[in-house]
Design a protein around this motif. Structure first.
Motif, PDB file in Angstrom:
ATOM      1  N   SER A 110     -57.084 -16.975   4.605  1.00 59.76           N
ATOM      2  CA  SER A 110     -57.614 -16.548   3.308  1.00 59.76           C
ATOM      3  C   SER A 110     -58.075 -15.106   3.438  1.00 59.76           C
ATOM      4  O   SER A 110     -58.885 -14.780   4.312  1.00 59.76           O
ATOM      5  CB  SER A 110     -58.788 -17.417   2.872  1.00 59.76           C
ATOM      6  OG  SER A 110     -58.344 -18.708   2.547  1.00 59.76           O
ATOM      7  N   ILE A 111     -57.563 -14.259   2.566  1.00 57.33           N
ATOM      8  CA  ILE A 111     -57.967 -12.859   2.543  1.00 57.33           C
ATOM      9  C   ILE A 111     -59.161 -12.756   1.612  1.00 57.33           C
ATOM     10  O   ILE A 111     -59.038 -12.946   0.405  1.00 57.33           O
ATOM     11  CB  ILE A 111     -56.802 -11.963   2.092  1.00 57.33           C
ATOM     12  CG1 ILE A 111     -55.626 -12.147   3.054  1.00 57.33           C
ATOM     13  CG2 ILE A 111     -57.244 -10.511   2.013  1.00 57.33           C
ATOM     14  CD1 ILE A 111     -54.347 -11.476   2.610  1.00 57.33           C
ATOM     15  N   VAL A 112     -60.323 -12.495   2.185  1.00 62.88           N
ATOM     16  CA  VAL A 112     -61.585 -12.505   1.449  1.00 62.88           C
ATOM     17  C   VAL A 112     -61.863 -11.143   0.810  1.00 62.88           C
ATOM     18  O   VAL A 112     -62.367 -11.061  -0.296  1.00 62.88           O
ATOM     19  CB  VAL A 112     -62.741 -12.915   2.390  1.00 62.88           C
ATOM     20  CG1 VAL A 112     -64.054 -12.925   1.653  1.00 62.88           C
ATOM     21  CG2 VAL A 112     -62.458 -14.274   3.009  1.00 62.88           C
ATOM     22  N   GLU A 113     -61.542 -10.087   1.521  1.00 62.86           N
ATOM     23  CA  GLU A 113     -61.795  -8.729   1.046  1.00 62.86           C
ATOM     24  C   GLU A 113     -60.853  -8.415  -0.122  1.00 62.86           C
ATOM     25  O   GLU A 113     -59.641  -8.385   0.039  1.00 62.86           O
ATOM     26  CB  GLU A 113     -61.567  -7.723   2.184  1.00 62.86           C
ATOM     27  CG  GLU A 113     -61.695  -6.292   1.794  1.00 62.86           C
ATOM     28  CD  GLU A 113     -63.096  -5.908   1.371  1.00 62.86           C
ATOM     29  OE1 GLU A 113     -63.208  -5.176   0.379  1.00 62.86           O
ATOM     30  OE2 GLU A 113     -64.060  -6.345   2.014  1.00 62.86           O
ATOM     31  N   PRO A 114     -61.387  -8.212  -1.342  1.00 57.80           N
ATOM     32  CA  PRO A 114     -60.529  -8.023  -2.514  1.00 57.80           C
ATOM     33  C   PRO A 114     -59.642  -6.775  -2.457  1.00 57.80           C
ATOM     34  O   PRO A 114     -58.573  -6.770  -3.047  1.00 57.80           O
ATOM     35  CB  PRO A 114     -61.502  -7.934  -3.691  1.00 57.80           C
ATOM     36  CG  PRO A 114     -62.858  -7.868  -3.123  1.00 57.80           C
ATOM     37  CD  PRO A 114     -62.804  -8.191  -1.675  1.00 57.80           C
ATOM     38  N   THR A 115     -60.066  -5.760  -1.735  1.00 57.79           N
ATOM     39  CA  THR A 115     -59.266  -4.530  -1.673  1.00 57.79           C
ATOM     40  C   THR A 115     -58.234  -4.544  -0.547  1.00 57.79           C
ATOM     41  O   THR A 115     -57.437  -3.628  -0.438  1.00 57.79           O
ATOM     42  CB  THR A 115     -60.181  -3.304  -1.497  1.00 57.79           C
ATOM     43  OG1 THR A 115     -60.907  -3.449  -0.275  1.00 57.79           O
ATOM     44  CG2 THR A 115     -61.142  -3.172  -2.663  1.00 57.79           C
ATOM     45  N   LEU A 116     -58.252  -5.580   0.291  1.00 57.04           N
ATOM     46  CA  LEU A 116     -57.330  -5.677   1.415  1.00 57.04           C
ATOM     47  C   LEU A 116     -55.953  -6.082   0.906  1.00 57.04           C
ATOM     48  O   LEU A 116     -55.800  -7.134   0.296  1.00 57.04           O
ATOM     49  CB  LEU A 116     -57.861  -6.690   2.426  1.00 57.04           C
ATOM     50  CG  LEU A 116     -57.195  -6.713   3.785  1.00 57.04           C
ATOM     51  CD1 LEU A 116     -57.496  -5.416   4.532  1.00 57.04           C
ATOM     52  CD2 LEU A 116     -57.716  -7.883   4.595  1.00 57.04           C
ATOM     53  N   GLU A 117     -54.956  -5.246   1.146  1.00 56.65           N
ATOM     54  CA  GLU A 117     -53.588  -5.512   0.684  1.00 56.65           C
ATOM     55  C   GLU A 117     -52.608  -5.420   1.848  1.00 56.65           C
ATOM     56  O   GLU A 117     -51.834  -4.466   1.947  1.00 56.65           O
ATOM     57  CB  GLU A 117     -53.198  -4.516  -0.414  1.00 56.65           C
ATOM     58  CG  GLU A 117     -53.926  -4.713  -1.719  1.00 56.65           C
ATOM     59  CD  GLU A 117     -53.532  -5.983  -2.455  1.00 56.65           C
ATOM     60  OE1 GLU A 117     -52.412  -6.479  -2.249  1.00 56.65           O
ATOM     61  OE2 GLU A 117     -54.365  -6.473  -3.231  1.00 56.65           O
ATOM     62  N   PRO A 118     -52.598  -6.418   2.747  1.00 60.79           N
ATOM     63  CA  PRO A 118     -51.653  -6.372   3.862  1.00 60.79           C
ATOM     64  C   PRO A 118     -50.232  -6.644   3.376  1.00 60.79           C
ATOM     65  O   PRO A 118     -50.023  -7.310   2.361  1.00 60.79           O
ATOM     66  CB  PRO A 118     -52.141  -7.492   4.777  1.00 60.79           C
ATOM     67  CG  PRO A 118     -52.806  -8.453   3.850  1.00 60.79           C
ATOM     68  CD  PRO A 118     -53.417  -7.618   2.757  1.00 60.79           C
ATOM     69  N   ASP A 119     -49.257  -6.124   4.117  1.00 60.73           N
ATOM     70  CA  ASP A 119     -47.870  -6.438   3.777  1.00 60.73           C
ATOM     71  C   ASP A 119     -47.139  -7.141   4.920  1.00 60.73           C
ATOM     72  O   ASP A 119     -46.018  -7.588   4.754  1.00 60.73           O
ATOM     73  CB  ASP A 119     -47.111  -5.188   3.313  1.00 60.73           C
ATOM     74  CG  ASP A 119     -47.141  -4.043   4.304  1.00 60.73           C
ATOM     75  OD1 ASP A 119     -47.557  -4.249   5.460  1.00 60.73           O
ATOM     76  OD2 ASP A 119     -46.745  -2.937   3.914  1.00 60.73           O
ATOM     77  N   GLU A 121     -52.879 -10.689  13.332  1.00 57.50           N
ATOM     78  CA  GLU A 121     -53.125  -9.381  12.720  1.00 57.50           C
ATOM     79  C   GLU A 121     -52.558  -9.334  11.316  1.00 57.50           C
ATOM     80  O   GLU A 121     -51.474  -9.848  11.061  1.00 57.50           O
ATOM     81  CB  GLU A 121     -52.462  -8.257  13.532  1.00 57.50           C
ATOM     82  CG  GLU A 121     -53.052  -8.030  14.878  1.00 57.50           C
ATOM     83  CD  GLU A 121     -52.443  -6.826  15.576  1.00 57.50           C
ATOM     84  OE1 GLU A 121     -51.491  -6.217  15.053  1.00 57.50           O
ATOM     85  OE2 GLU A 121     -52.926  -6.503  16.672  1.00 57.50           O
ATOM     86  N   LEU A 122     -53.300  -8.700  10.433  1.00 57.64           N
ATOM     87  CA  LEU A 122     -52.801  -8.348   9.112  1.00 57.64           C
ATOM     88  C   LEU A 122     -52.624  -6.843   9.108  1.00 57.64           C
ATOM     89  O   LEU A 122     -53.551  -6.101   9.466  1.00 57.64           O
ATOM     90  CB  LEU A 122     -53.779  -8.773   8.023  1.00 57.64           C
ATOM     91  CG  LEU A 122     -53.954 -10.269   7.832  1.00 57.64           C
ATOM     92  CD1 LEU A 122     -54.970 -10.533   6.728  1.00 57.64           C
ATOM     93  CD2 LEU A 122     -52.654 -10.944   7.497  1.00 57.64           C
ATOM     94  N   ARG A 123     -51.426  -6.392   8.728  1.00 61.93           N
ATOM     95  CA  ARG A 123     -51.114  -4.970   8.780  1.00 61.93           C
ATOM     96  C   ARG A 123     -50.609  -4.472   7.439  1.00 61.93           C
ATOM     97  O   ARG A 123     -50.042  -5.228   6.646  1.00 61.93           O
ATOM     98  CB  ARG A 123     -50.045  -4.683   9.823  1.00 61.93           C
ATOM     99  CG  ARG A 123     -50.460  -4.975  11.240  1.00 61.93           C
ATOM    100  CD  ARG A 123     -49.378  -4.576  12.199  1.00 61.93           C
ATOM    101  NE  ARG A 123     -49.741  -4.875  13.581  1.00 61.93           N
ATOM    102  CZ  ARG A 123     -48.932  -4.686  14.598  1.00 61.93           C
ATOM    103  NH1 ARG A 123     -47.718  -4.182  14.413  1.00 61.93           N
ATOM    104  NH2 ARG A 123     -49.332  -4.973  15.823  1.00 61.93           N
ATOM    105  N   SER A 124     -50.801  -3.195   7.241  1.00 63.62           N
ATOM    106  CA  SER A 124     -50.179  -2.469   6.143  1.00 63.62           C
ATOM    107  C   SER A 124     -49.371  -1.370   6.813  1.00 63.62           C
ATOM    108  O   SER A 124     -49.948  -0.401   7.328  1.00 63.62           O
ATOM    109  CB  SER A 124     -51.223  -1.889   5.200  1.00 63.62           C
ATOM    110  OG  SER A 124     -50.587  -1.189   4.152  1.00 63.62           O
TER     111      SER A 124
END
Length: 81
Positions: free
Chosen positions: A17-26, A64-67
């Motif tokens: 679950s991505i909690v941080e609303p501004t986090l946009e990993p691809d 890891e979640l990356r952009s």
């Protein structure tokens, strides 16, 4: 904390679950402790909940979640069969 991984330790599947609303990993990547990428998948924009079927061996991994090449968040993932 930017993401929540559960259950951890995991068995059959892993939820992210991505909690941080501004986090946009691809990209989501799972790396074993030898540094080898054992899972990699592209994420659609706006996705905040992900479920991954577990095909990993028992052990400790880094998720890891990356952009692009930038790591946004990394956490320990334990797999326990």
């Amino acid at each position: 904390m930017k993401i929540i991984i559960y259950p951890n330790p995991a068995q059959d599947f892993v939820n992210i679950s991505i909690v941080e609303p501004t986090l946009e990993p691809d990209i989501i990547i799972i790396i074993d402790f030898s540094g080898r990428i054992v899972f990699k998948d592209l994420l659609e924009p706006g996705i905040k909940n992900i479920q991954i079927q577990n095909n990993l061996n028992t052990g400790v991994y880094i998720l890891e979640l990356r952009s692009g090449s930038l790591t946004l968040d990394a956490q320990k993932l334990m797999i326990n069969w």
